[in-house]
Design a protein around this motif. Structure first.
Motif, PDB file in Angstrom:
ATOM      1  N   ARG A 414       0.823  -1.205   0.000  1.00 23.15           N
ATOM      2  CA  ARG A 414       0.000   0.000   0.000  1.00 23.15           C
ATOM      3  C   ARG A 414       0.857   1.254   0.000  1.00 23.15           C
ATOM      4  O   ARG A 414       0.566   2.227  -0.695  1.00 23.15           O
ATOM      5  CB  ARG A 414      -0.939   0.007   1.206  1.00 23.15           C
ATOM      6  N   THR A 415       1.895   1.265   0.813  1.00 27.73           N
ATOM      7  CA  THR A 415       2.821   2.400   0.850  1.00 27.73           C
ATOM      8  C   THR A 415       4.233   1.879   1.079  1.00 27.73           C
ATOM      9  O   THR A 415       4.425   0.779   1.591  1.00 27.73           O
ATOM     10  CB  THR A 415       2.476   3.399   1.985  1.00 27.73           C
ATOM     11  N   LYS A 416       5.202   2.709   0.698  1.00 30.42           N
ATOM     12  CA  LYS A 416       6.602   2.410   0.960  1.00 30.42           C
ATOM     13  C   LYS A 416       7.224   3.618   1.638  1.00 30.42           C
ATOM     14  O   LYS A 416       7.112   4.742   1.149  1.00 30.42           O
ATOM     15  CB  LYS A 416       7.347   2.100  -0.340  1.00 30.42           C
ATOM     16  N   GLY A 418      10.609   4.859   4.613  1.00 24.09           N
ATOM     17  CA  GLY A 418      11.931   4.482   5.073  1.00 24.09           C
ATOM     18  C   GLY A 418      11.911   3.317   6.038  1.00 24.09           C
ATOM     19  O   GLY A 418      12.953   2.697   6.297  1.00 24.09           O
ATOM     20  N   TYR A 419      10.741   3.006   6.566  1.00 27.34           N
ATOM     21  CA  TYR A 419      10.624   1.896   7.512  1.00 27.34           C
ATOM     22  C   TYR A 419      10.189   0.602   6.828  1.00 27.34           C
ATOM     23  O   TYR A 419       9.986  -0.416   7.480  1.00 27.34           O
ATOM     24  CB  TYR A 419       9.616   2.249   8.618  1.00 27.34           C
ATOM     25  N   GLY A 420       9.989   0.662   5.522  1.00 29.23           N
ATOM     26  CA  GLY A 420       9.648  -0.556   4.808  1.00 29.23           C
ATOM     27  C   GLY A 420       8.343  -0.453   4.054  1.00 29.23           C
ATOM     28  O   GLY A 420       7.794   0.634   3.842  1.00 29.23           O
ATOM     29  N   VAL A 421       7.837  -1.606   3.640  1.00 27.77           N
ATOM     30  CA  VAL A 421       6.606  -1.708   2.861  1.00 27.77           C
ATOM     31  C   VAL A 421       5.452  -1.994   3.815  1.00 27.77           C
ATOM     32  O   VAL A 421       5.562  -2.840   4.707  1.00 27.77           O
ATOM     33  CB  VAL A 421       6.717  -2.833   1.809  1.00 27.77           C
ATOM     34  N   HIS A 422       4.338  -1.298   3.614  1.00 31.48           N
ATOM     35  CA  HIS A 422       3.188  -1.456   4.502  1.00 31.48           C
ATOM     36  C   HIS A 422       2.023  -2.050   3.715  1.00 31.48           C
ATOM     37  O   HIS A 422       1.674  -1.563   2.637  1.00 31.48           O
ATOM     38  CB  HIS A 422       2.794  -0.099   5.103  1.00 31.48           C
ATOM     39  N   ARG A 423       1.414  -3.096   4.259  1.00 30.19           N
ATOM     40  CA  ARG A 423       0.312  -3.776   3.598  1.00 30.19           C
ATOM     41  C   ARG A 423      -1.018  -3.363   4.192  1.00 30.19           C
ATOM     42  O   ARG A 423      -1.094  -2.839   5.303  1.00 30.19           O
ATOM     43  CB  ARG A 423       0.486  -5.288   3.673  1.00 30.19           C
ATOM     44  N   SER A 424      -2.072  -3.612   3.457  1.00 33.62           N
ATOM     45  CA  SER A 424      -3.424  -3.323   3.910  1.00 33.62           C
ATOM     46  C   SER A 424      -3.880  -4.380   4.904  1.00 33.62           C
ATOM     47  O   SER A 424      -3.398  -5.516   4.904  1.00 33.62           O
ATOM     48  CB  SER A 424      -4.394  -3.297   2.718  1.00 33.62           C
ATOM     49  N   THR A 425      -4.817  -4.004   5.755  1.00 34.96           N
ATOM     50  CA  THR A 425      -5.427  -4.985   6.659  1.00 34.96           C
ATOM     51  C   THR A 425      -6.484  -5.817   5.937  1.00 34.96           C
ATOM     52  O   THR A 425      -6.989  -6.796   6.488  1.00 34.96           O
ATOM     53  CB  THR A 425      -6.076  -4.282   7.856  1.00 34.96           C
ATOM     54  N   VAL A 426      -6.833  -5.439   4.705  1.00 31.71           N
ATOM     55  CA  VAL A 426      -7.838  -6.172   3.938  1.00 31.71           C
ATOM     56  C   VAL A 426      -7.237  -7.494   3.450  1.00 31.71           C
ATOM     57  O   VAL A 426      -6.128  -7.526   2.909  1.00 31.71           O
ATOM     58  CB  VAL A 426      -8.323  -5.339   2.738  1.00 31.71           C
TER      59      VAL A 426
END
Length: 470
Positions: A414-416, A418-426
């Motif tokens: 969902r987003t990138k 500096g702390y890494g890749v973030h996924r959706s809760t869906v």
């Protein structure tokens, strides 16, 4: 198509505005539209509102499973209910029918002569325990303990070109259907060949439409012509009850001639999306919706969450259909083109929802489970040019028919920062035609039909990213 073959599609897009200007200036275009003082045009009323009496069902096309034998049989208008009842018998019980009636007798004799009277097979499997069953493309069955509702039924015949143990499900495989819910009148949603296999007293829910237009069939009237006698037109935000299943119509935005302003904005691809609730679960079906000048499916999701709650399963189309207006000429909706204003000829349009937007909608609606659908999904679709090819020779057109795994990838990234890749809760549920959802327990279970297993392998988000999306 000849221009594309000679110059390539990139040149077609660049030359599109000039080509469309030539079309508008031509004699043929003046037969359907009147020029206006500002250099635009007004489409003639007889085009916007075709005479219903000039267009009615008059012929039945039949084919055997491998389409080696076909039959085109004229059907006089008053006899459609009789022919309808015959088709129901031949495709369900297969019992002997009365051959004395005129139209029915002629049809049966012609079918017999062409070798089209085939025995009816037994149902593939008992699906009564499933909460939701996916047949492919837009066709989904929602069940409760006492009722079953099918959305946009479109079944395809068996064929020797498909894997032996992976053939299209038929209506007789689904058990009793109490109601049909139709989103809009495009032929992959409003398939009369499938509907004629359902009894005349089957309840059918359709969008409210006062008058048939160039962009929308008035399904209420057309279904009556075919012999159906229990049809409900449902307006946005109204509900009907089918035994213990509640069906609520929601707005249908998108899949219009443009994603912004258009000529004759009151002439639309009229449709509904739906929220279906049973005592066991709920599901929403967004079909080909997206955004247009009148609204956005994301706004629909926000209001529906407040008024109806979050669906357990959100079925969302993910095609995008990203195209320039000149590309409409080679699409299934070429009739959209006269509604596109000149200032939009060089502007790419987004007619449906993209994979990323499908996840947006699920997050807005707070739906825990998202199912990508409405783009084929099996060989009986991709062999007719609909949807990506998903077998070992997988191929896609990302702007029109992306892999469903792209929705998995969109939810995973969902987003990138500096702390890494973030996924959706869906949670994205990848369903193949023939799969069912069985609710209960901490997570729903996807159940595959025995002897009807997906034959092409599976793809996790990581595999999809490496192999499909590479």
């Amino acid at each position: 198509m000849s221009y594309v073959e000679e110059h390539g599609e990139a040149n077609l897009i660049g030359a599109g505005p000039a080509m469309l200007a030539d079309v508008v200036a031509g004699r043929r275009f003046r037969e359907i539209a009147e020029p206006t003082a500002d250099g635009s045009w007004t489409i003639r009323d007889e085009v916007l509102f075709p005479a219903v009496s000039d267009c009615f069902p008059h012929r039945l096309l039949l084919a055997n499973s491998d389409r080696m034998r076909t039959l085109s049989q004229p059907v006089p208008m008053p006899t459609w209910p009789d022919v309808h009842r015959l088709i129901v018998q031949l495709t369900t019980t297969g019992v002997d029918v009365d051959r004395s009636a005129g139209a029915v007798a002629r049809l049966l004799a012609a079918m017999d002569r062409e070798g089209l009277l085939e025995p009816v097979s037994d149902p593939a499997v008992d699906l009564d325990h499933a909460d939701v069953t996916f047949l492919g493309h837009n066709t989904v069955v929602v069940r409760s303990a006492t009722a079953a509702v099918i959305v946009d039924p479109w079944v395809r015949p068996a064929c020797g070109h498909y894997p032996e143990n992976y053939q299209p499900l038929q209506l007789r495989d689904l058990g009793r259907i109490d109601a049909v819910v139709l989103t809009h009148s495009h032929p992959d949603h409003f398939d009369t060949g499938t509907l004629l296999q359902l009894p005349c007293d089957t309840r059918i829910v359709v969008p409210k439409l006062e008058r048939e237009t160039f962009l929308s069939v008035r399904m209420y009237e057309r279904l009556h012509e075919l012999g159906f006698d229990d049809i409900t037109e449902l307006e946005w935000w109204d509900s009907v009850q089918v035994k213990d299943i509640e069906v609520t119509a929601l707005p249908f935005h998108g899949e219009q001639p443009t994603d912004g302003s258009q000529l004759h904005p009151d002439i639309r691809n009229a449709g509904n999306t739906y929220f279906v609730r049973t005592p066991r679960c709920s599901a929403a079906f967004l079909a080909d919706s997206g955004r247009d000048a009148g609204g956005d499916v994301r706004q629909v999701a926000a209001r529906a969450r407040r008024d109806l709650g979050s669906p357990d399963y959100l079925f969302v189309g993910y095609r995008g259909w990203l195209m320039y207006p000149v590309q409409l000429l080679t699409s299934s909706v070429g009739r959209y083109l006269p509604f596109v204003p000149q200032e939009s000829w060089g502007v790419r349009q987004r007619l449906m929802t993209t994979a990323d937007e499908a996840v947006d909608i699920a997050e807005i609606w707070k739906a825990p489970h998202l199912v990508p659908y409405a783009d084929g999904g099996a060989p009986w679709y991709w062999q007719m040019g609909l949807g990506p090819r998903l077998d070992e020779a997988a191929s896609e057109n990302p702007a029109f028919d992306p892999f469903p795994e792209r929705v998995i990838a969109a939810a995973a990234t969902r987003t990138k920062t500096g702390y890494g890749v973030h996924r959706s809760t869906v949670n994205v549920l990848l369903m193949r035609p023939g799969d069912s959802i069985v609710s209960g327990g901490p997570q729903p279970r996807i159940e595959r039909m025995q002897d009807f297993a997906w034959p092409y392998g599976e793809a996790t988000a990581e595999v999809a990213d490496a192999a499909y999306l590479g």
